[in-house]
Design a protein around this motif. Sequence first.
Motif, mmCIF file in Angstrom:
data_model
loop_
_atom_site.group_PDB
_atom_site.id
_atom_site.type_symbol
_atom_site.label_atom_id
_atom_site.label_comp_id
_atom_site.label_asym_id
_atom_site.label_seq_id
_atom_site.Cartn_x
_atom_site.Cartn_y
_atom_site.Cartn_z
ATOM 1 N N ALA A 194 0.933 -1.129 -0.184
ATOM 2 C CA ALA A 194 -0.045 0.179 0.010
ATOM 3 C C ALA A 194 0.818 1.284 -0.103
ATOM 4 O O ALA A 194 0.727 2.309 -0.697
ATOM 5 N N GLU A 198 2.457 1.829 -3.235
ATOM 6 C CA GLU A 198 1.609 2.576 -4.235
ATOM 7 C C GLU A 198 1.551 3.986 -4.058
ATOM 8 O O GLU A 198 1.571 4.646 -5.138
ATOM 9 N N TYR A 248 -6.427 0.171 1.164
ATOM 10 C CA TYR A 248 -5.958 -0.300 -0.083
ATOM 11 C C TYR A 248 -6.563 -1.460 -0.660
ATOM 12 O O TYR A 248 -6.967 -1.724 -1.999
ATOM 13 N N LEU A 281 -5.082 6.472 -3.001
ATOM 14 C CA LEU A 281 -4.924 5.233 -3.529
ATOM 15 C C LEU A 281 -5.547 4.872 -4.890
ATOM 16 O O LEU A 281 -5.345 3.765 -5.533
#
Length: 572
Positions: free
Chosen positions: A273, A276, A338, A370
């Motif tokens: 996560a 990202e 996420y 996200l």
Amino acid sequence: MNLFADIRVLVIDSLAALTAEGALPEGLDFANVAVEPPRDPLHGDMATNAAMVLAKPAKAKPRDIADKLAEKLAADPRVESVDVAGPGFINLRLAQGVWTGLVEGVLTAEGYGRSSMGAGKKINVEYVSANPTGPMHVGHTRGAVFGDALASLLDFSGYDVTREYYINDGGAQVDVLARSAFERYREANGLNPEIAEGMYPGDYLKPVGEAMKATYGERLLNTPEEQWIDEVREFATDEMMKMIRADLASLGVEMDNFFSEKSLYGTGLIEAALKELDDKGLIYEGVLEPPKGKTPEDWEPREQTLFKSTEHGDDVDRPVKKSDGSWTYFAPDIAYHYDKVKRGYDGIIDVFGADHGGYVKRMKAAVSALSDGKVECDIKLIQLVKLFKNGEPFKMSKRAGTFVTLRDVVEQAGKDVTRFIMLTRKNDAPLDFDFDKVLEQSKDNPVFYVQYAHARVRSVLRKAAEQGVTLTDTPKFDDPAEIAVARKIADFPRQVEIAAKGHEPHRIAFYLYELASDFHALWNKGNENEALRFLHDDAELSAAKIALPRAVAVVISAGLGILGVTPAEEMR
């Protein structure tokens, strides 16, 4: 079937016709044109703001637009009369056949009030999510009812809904649970428990200790903590989740999915996560400004790993990793959301306690980042509930040790009363729950008043069956009191969509109370005016008169279904 939507289509079509005739300019946006009940029912059945919202972009006087639009609307057979009031408000009175046709439609169509508004979009509603360290308390009760009713409302409105519980089993509190349960295990084996300060003292852990004894016997008694802590933590958490599931079941709440916080650790999910976010240029090493207000003496600037949440609407950037390399509380929350984004949800709704107000902006920022702004995140905060009985604050549960449990409330008031009353205030407003008042049989008790309306209809139907009346879906009524009830029935689909758009299930409870009020008023008038009674010597007339209350029962049943409340067949 949505009468307000149908009449709005009539208004839009009439505006389009005026545009085609050159009476209105091309390119006007009709999105804000609404059809609603007038503020004063004496003004008509419906009202539209069309002339008022279009006047400025059309560069015309609202009254001029209203006069032209009124002429178009009056030509429709469903419209009995049109009145232009004030600067350009348009009030419509509908033909009698519209109301009888509406009631017939409610009785013959399946799922009156249901909407296709959601268009099958996937929505995740996470609610309750209590720490698995004890029974659920009254605060969880309100959050559980709100979240469950919201999920039902969204489902009723055409969304694909997942009800989810986030198990907070990854923090230090579950270690405290394990140690507390171990002392109850010792107690089950005849030893004196040593419940130190900071442990969970409630009697609810005694059955856990007994279960541990049944499973382990005396095997763990003389074992060092480091050898039993992991096993007892898992055992106690499982037992607590069984209790929580049973608590929720007593309230009529069933989850589709339970997600374990523990599953985020050591699996790479947190790292994925944050990668990202890092790939989007939103992770950096930095030093936060000191807290606002008085700076603590022990505060000192230190470099941390930060999420640039201010780029997505937050007030300040948020730490995700401490200077010692450990994760902050926010990091697993980012990873969890996420995971929701990756599961393909179009919308995420979190139902939090009022003490989580500081999490709203950061969590919305994380979801926005996200999902590149593609997934909407709404966070609903649930305010506190104050319990009263016999005019005094309701005392704590001995079993829980420190608080009033969900079971305490349900056992005292019942599932249906508890659920309805928890929805008689907006989620962000405090709620007083008085056990005496919520069980009294009076107009001041909304759940009784709504249930009584449904029970009255069922009573009429039983009497009609005894008299051999064959029901018909073709109604007969024309009195203003009867039309007032039909008007309120017509408003149900509109209220469902308004409530679903705003994520406000309390609107359904309010609406049901108003419908019940109109129905009870009609019932009372029938005591004085025989023409307004539902049962007559003429069986055919009775069948036609009963159609309207039957439609009332259909709507009340549907509305209570959204709230998770069982309609009453009779009141005693």
